[in-house]
Design an enzyme around this catalytic site. Structure first.
Site, PDB file in Angstrom:
ATOM      1  N   GLU A  54      -0.005  -5.739   5.598  1.00 36.29           N
ATOM      2  CA  GLU A  54       1.307  -5.729   4.926  1.00 36.29           C
ATOM      3  C   GLU A  54       2.242  -6.726   5.597  1.00 36.29           C
ATOM      4  OE1 GLU A  54       2.221  -1.558   5.331  1.00 36.29           O
ATOM      5  OE2 GLU A  54       1.561  -1.110   3.290  1.00 36.29           O
ATOM      6  N   SER A  98       1.844   5.325  -2.129  1.00 33.36           N
ATOM      7  CA  SER A  98       1.942   5.989  -3.436  1.00 33.36           C
ATOM      8  C   SER A  98       2.957   5.298  -4.348  1.00 33.36           C
ATOM      9  CB  SER A  98       2.317   7.461  -3.238  1.00 33.36           C
ATOM     10  OG  SER A  98       3.588   7.568  -2.625  1.00 33.36           O
ATOM     11  N   THR A  99       4.008   4.732  -3.794  1.00 30.99           N
ATOM     12  CA  THR A  99       4.993   4.043  -4.631  1.00 30.99           C
ATOM     13  C   THR A  99       4.377   2.761  -5.196  1.00 30.99           C
ATOM     14  OG1 THR A  99       6.676   4.886  -3.112  1.00 30.99           O
ATOM     15  CG2 THR A  99       7.402   3.262  -4.744  1.00 30.99           C
ATOM     16  N   LYS A 106      13.992   7.377   1.830  1.00 22.61           N
ATOM     17  CA  LYS A 106      13.579   6.356   2.804  1.00 22.61           C
ATOM     18  C   LYS A 106      14.780   5.680   3.467  1.00 22.61           C
ATOM     19  CE  LYS A 106       9.320   7.088   1.550  1.00 22.61           C
ATOM     20  NZ  LYS A 106       8.383   6.119   0.989  1.00 22.61           N
ATOM     21  N   LYS A 119       7.274   0.678   8.756  1.00 21.69           N
ATOM     22  CA  LYS A 119       6.146   0.742   7.828  1.00 21.69           C
ATOM     23  C   LYS A 119       4.884   1.117   8.600  1.00 21.69           C
ATOM     24  CE  LYS A 119       5.573  -2.445   4.791  1.00 21.69           C
ATOM     25  NZ  LYS A 119       5.208  -1.360   3.814  1.00 21.69           N
ATOM     26  N   GLY A 120       3.834   1.499   7.828  1.00 21.78           N
ATOM     27  CA  GLY A 120       2.580   1.837   8.484  1.00 21.78           C
ATOM     28  C   GLY A 120       2.129   3.259   8.239  1.00 21.78           C
ATOM     29  N   THR A 131       0.845  -1.202   0.000  1.00 19.65           N
ATOM     30  CA  THR A 131       0.000   0.000   0.000  1.00 19.65           C
ATOM     31  C   THR A 131       0.880   1.252   0.000  1.00 19.65           C
ATOM     32  OG1 THR A 131      -1.807  -1.111   1.158  1.00 19.65           O
ATOM     33  CG2 THR A 131      -1.690   1.277   1.406  1.00 19.65           C
ATOM     34  N   ASP A 149       8.493   3.231   4.944  1.00 25.30           N
ATOM     35  CA  ASP A 149       8.651   4.623   5.381  1.00 25.30           C
ATOM     36  C   ASP A 149      10.105   4.939   5.711  1.00 25.30           C
ATOM     37  OD1 ASP A 149       5.870   5.556   5.367  1.00 25.30           O
ATOM     38  OD2 ASP A 149       5.601   3.890   6.746  1.00 25.30           O
TER      39      ASP A 149
HETATM   40  O1  DER Z   1       2.287   2.151   4.845  1.00 19.57           O
HETATM   41  C1  DER Z   1       3.344   1.700   4.380  1.00 19.57           C
HETATM   42  O2  DER Z   1       4.145   1.001   5.030  1.00 19.57           O
HETATM   43  C2  DER Z   1       3.662   2.037   2.977  1.00 19.57           C
HETATM   44  O3  DER Z   1       4.690   1.254   2.497  1.00 19.57           O
HETATM   45  C3  DER Z   1       3.888   3.500   2.845  1.00 19.57           C
HETATM   46  O4  DER Z   1       4.108   4.162   4.062  1.00 19.57           O
HETATM   47  C4  DER Z   1       4.952   3.936   1.860  1.00 19.57           C
HETATM   48  O5  DER Z   1       4.503   5.174   1.493  1.00 19.57           O
HETATM   49  P1  DER Z   1       4.780   5.847   0.082  1.00 19.57           P
HETATM   50  O6  DER Z   1       5.046   4.740  -0.924  1.00 19.57           O
HETATM   51  O7  DER Z   1       3.515   6.589  -0.216  1.00 19.57           O
HETATM   52  O8  DER Z   1       5.973   6.703   0.310  1.00 19.57           O
END
Ligand code: DER
Length: 219
Positions: free
Chosen positions: A104, A30-31, A122, A95-96, A28, A85
């Site tokens: 996840e 944007s990436t 990151k 993450k989260g 989950t 993250d």
């Molecule tokens: O929630 C998560 O762990 C996701 O991997 C997320 O936080 C990564 O966010 P991004 O791809 O929008 O930077």
């Protein structure tokens, strides 16, 4: 903008790890959202995707990509593609940020290979600058916050409910010197459903989008 371009590069590079005709776990964020678009337009056919959130499921279905339940799969998922993250030199992650850490973590555990896609922002020496997300049973929010204060953290309660009907507590200011030890300790606190430290089961491959191209790192 530039950060999105770098996320998109990392996402496109993850396609080469996708096995045609096999199940695929999808995270989950944007990436990952860029990855789903790349997967859809690549024409690569997977047997079915196991999704980590309602948002990811909606995007997969919108592209006509088949979605299936983890319980329908016998054995492990060959590949899991997700972001993070923060990630340190040992491929431990926080993450989260997207609120989907429980599903996840379930999918990461059920997968043979976790391919992490990210932009260079990151990568950290030590986890903890990003507030640590915890998924918490609603009735335990106050007691978990107290426990995290005793560990030196500054907890805040996120204004959302997860896909599992729980709350998210974000813990600021932790110095996470031993991620896997802290992950185990936090997992013991009654009411904590999931700790956002992915230390025992981190990433297996890291794809970092950079202006010069994509860096591929393995532990
Ligand atoms: O929630 C998560 O762990 C996701 O991997 C997320 O936080 C990564 O966010 P991004 O791809 O929008 O930077």
């Amino acid at each position: 903008d530039l950060q999105n371009e770098l996320k998109q590069k990392a996402a496109a590079a993850a396609l080469e790890y996708v096995k045609e005709g096999e199940y695929l776990g999808v995270g989950t964020g944007s990436t990952v959202s860029f990855f789903i678009t790349e997967l859809a337009t690549s024409g690569k056919r997977v047997k079915g995707c196991v999704s980590s959130s309602e948002a990811t499921t909606r995007q997969l279905l919108a592209y006509g990509i088949p979605v299936c339940d983890l319980n329908d799969i016998v054995g492990t998922i060959p590949v899991y593609v997700d972001g993070c993250d923060e990630i340190d030199g040992n491929f431990c992650m926080i993450k989260g940020g997207g609120g989907a850490l429980t599903r996840e973590k379930i999918l990461a555990e059920a997968s043979d290979m976790y391919v992490c896609i990210a932009d260079a922002s990151k990568e950290v020496k030590q986890l903890g600058k990003f507030p640590l997300p915890l998924e918490v049973i609603p009735m335990a929010v106050s007691s978990v916050c107290r426990a995290m204060e005793e560990l030196g953290g500054h907890p805040t309660v996120r204004d959302m409910v997860t896909d599992n009907g729980n709350n998210i507590v974000d813990v600021h200011g932790l110095q996470i010197k031993e991620p896997t030890r802290l992950e185990a300790a936090i997992n013991q606190i009654p009411g904590v459903v999931t700790c956002g430290i992915f230390g025992k089961r981190g990433a297996d491959v890291l794809l970092i989008g950079t202006p010069e191209g994509v860096r591929t790192l393995k532990p």
